[in-house]
Write a protein that holds these residues in place. Structure first.
Motif, PDB file in Angstrom:
ATOM      1  N   ILE A 185       0.021  -3.387 -11.327  1.00 18.06           N
ATOM      2  CA  ILE A 185      -0.726  -2.166 -10.995  1.00 18.06           C
ATOM      3  C   ILE A 185       0.221  -0.966 -10.956  1.00 18.06           C
ATOM      4  O   ILE A 185      -0.096   0.121 -11.444  1.00 18.06           O
ATOM      5  CB  ILE A 185      -1.452  -2.330  -9.651  1.00 18.06           C
ATOM      6  N   LEU A 186       1.428  -1.180 -10.387  1.00 14.46           N
ATOM      7  CA  LEU A 186       2.391  -0.082 -10.325  1.00 14.46           C
ATOM      8  C   LEU A 186       2.780   0.357 -11.739  1.00 14.46           C
ATOM      9  O   LEU A 186       2.890   1.552 -12.028  1.00 14.46           O
ATOM     10  CB  LEU A 186       3.625  -0.532  -9.549  1.00 14.46           C
ATOM     11  N   PHE A 187       2.933  -0.600 -12.629  1.00 12.97           N
ATOM     12  CA  PHE A 187       3.264  -0.269 -14.018  1.00 12.97           C
ATOM     13  C   PHE A 187       2.125   0.502 -14.664  1.00 12.97           C
ATOM     14  O   PHE A 187       2.361   1.471 -15.411  1.00 12.97           O
ATOM     15  CB  PHE A 187       3.560  -1.543 -14.798  1.00 12.97           C
TER      16      PHE A 187
ATOM     17  N   SER B 240       0.831  -1.201   0.000  1.00 15.36           N
ATOM     18  CA  SER B 240       0.000   0.000   0.000  1.00 15.36           C
ATOM     19  C   SER B 240       0.867   1.253   0.000  1.00 15.36           C
ATOM     20  O   SER B 240       0.504   2.271  -0.599  1.00 15.36           O
ATOM     21  CB  SER B 240      -0.933   0.004   1.200  1.00 15.36           C
ATOM     22  N   PHE B 241       2.047   1.177   0.645  1.00 19.08           N
ATOM     23  CA  PHE B 241       3.011   2.282   0.557  1.00 19.08           C
ATOM     24  C   PHE B 241       3.384   2.531  -0.897  1.00 19.08           C
ATOM     25  O   PHE B 241       3.370   3.653  -1.377  1.00 19.08           O
ATOM     26  CB  PHE B 241       4.273   1.900   1.342  1.00 19.08           C
ATOM     27  N   THR B 242       3.706   1.427  -1.591  1.00 18.46           N
ATOM     28  CA  THR B 242       4.157   1.547  -2.973  1.00 18.46           C
ATOM     29  C   THR B 242       3.076   2.139  -3.859  1.00 18.46           C
ATOM     30  O   THR B 242       3.285   3.130  -4.560  1.00 18.46           O
ATOM     31  CB  THR B 242       4.549   0.160  -3.484  1.00 18.46           C
ATOM     32  N   LEU B 243       1.882   1.522  -3.788  1.00 18.14           N
ATOM     33  CA  LEU B 243       0.820   1.970  -4.684  1.00 18.14           C
ATOM     34  C   LEU B 243       0.308   3.349  -4.296  1.00 18.14           C
ATOM     35  O   LEU B 243       0.009   4.177  -5.167  1.00 18.14           O
ATOM     36  CB  LEU B 243      -0.327   0.963  -4.672  1.00 18.14           C
ATOM     37  N   GLY B 244       0.222   3.613  -2.983  1.00 20.18           N
ATOM     38  CA  GLY B 244      -0.228   4.934  -2.557  1.00 20.18           C
ATOM     39  C   GLY B 244       0.726   6.032  -2.993  1.00 20.18           C
ATOM     40  O   GLY B 244       0.307   7.093  -3.460  1.00 20.18           O
TER      41      GLY B 244
END
Lengths: 205, 106
Positions: free
Chosen positions: B14-16, A41-45
């Motif tokens: 998703i990050l990509f 969630s840190f990464t995506l947020g």
């Protein structure tokens, strides 16, 4: 909806998303699942905030959350050397470089106009639907197996870099690439001699 | 780590997607560079997930982390040269907005 309410709603949604991810991870995979949810969630947020915020400074700092989250995921996967390299190079190097470049850019107040945001939402939903369809087609969720951690030590990576049957050519090419990029960056960004003469005539520097 | 590999791949995807979105939506050239960094991070996660998929406890697979190191290196190079280009561009045009840099287009 005015800007402040937008921000509050966005951050509240991020916070609840993080809590939900941690709780779901704790329920399915124990403490490591909770840590995975936290870092994910840190990464995506951080990534979402990076493309949401209008000022580039805020984007750069929220990108720091992404980099630290990815470093945490590296540690969780057993690659502690990679996590150190990630924090040193990304947070210590690239982010500082970008914050230096930010000095050149005023905040773009027209960035979040409606057509552009609509296009962005369409792009996000389309991309997520595509990815979700692919994943749902491939993954058998009931039999998702757990794997042993693939730990690497710094000695192993160093030996693989310098062995003759390893990655030694790529290693040397990387050194050449870094040197070329250093010279190129200095050459592109330097002041031309004519600029310097102009400045001294005006009494600057 | 007991989290299944698919979750890791999904997270990287998703990050990509977020990175691609920022790349196409933002109009500041520095933001485009930041979005490229996001995509490179997602690629790193995917490399590590693939290496985890193919390694055993006795014989760890090293090519994933080594490729990740090379990706980090290329990201550093890209940020350095990209920022130099942005600075040179700003010195010439007094702007870094991609909407106003359209001499080569139309």
């Amino acid at each position: 909806m005015d800007l402040r309410k937008q921000q509050i709603a966005f951050y509240t949604a991020l916070l609840f998303g993080a809590l939900a991810a941690m709780g779901w991870g704790l329920k399915t995979a124990g403490i490591q699942g909770a840590m995975f949810g936290f870092f994910a969630s840190f990464t995506l947020g951080g990534g979402l905030m990076c493309i949401w915020e209008r000022s580039v400074v805020r984007s750069a700092f929220s990108l720091m959350a992404t980099f630290c989250g990815v470093a945490g995921l590296f540690i969780l996967l057993g690659h502690d050397f990679l996590a150190m390299a990630q924090i040193l190079i990304y947070v210590g190097g690239i982010l500082v470089l970008i914050l230096f470049g930010v000095m050149l850019t005023p905040p773009d107040l027209n960035e979040r106009q409606l057509p552009r945001v609509g296009l962005g939402v369409v792009a996000v939903v389309g991309a997520l639907a595509f990815v979700g369809a692919k994943v749902a087609a491939v993954v058998n969720w009931a039999q998702a197996e757990t794997l042993p951690p693939a730990e690497t030590k710094a000695e192993q990576i160093g030996a693989a870099f310098l062995r003759a049957d390893g990655y030694v050519i790529a290693f040397e090419l990387a050194a050449v690439l870094l040197t070329v990029a250093l010279v190129a960056a200095v050459y592109i960004a330097r002041r031309k001699p004519s600029d310097l003469i102009d400045l001294t005539e005006e009494g600057g520097y | 780590m007991t989290v299944p590999n698919e979750h890791l791949l999904f997270l990287a995807a998703i990050l990509f997607a977020i990175g691609v979105c920022g790349f196409f939506v933002r109009r500041n050239s520095i933001m485009v560079l930041l979005s490229v960094e996001l995509m490179l991070n997602a690629a790193n996660l995917t490399f590590l997930a693939g290496s985890r998929m193919h390694s055993t406890a006795a014989r760890p697979e090293l090519s994933g982390p080594i490729f990740a190191i090379f990706v980090i290196l290329v990201a550093a190079v890209e940020a350095g040269v990209g920022l130099a280009l942005v600075i040179a561009l700003f010195r010439r045009k007094q702007t870094v907005s991609l909407d106003q840099l359209n001499e080569l287009g139309d």
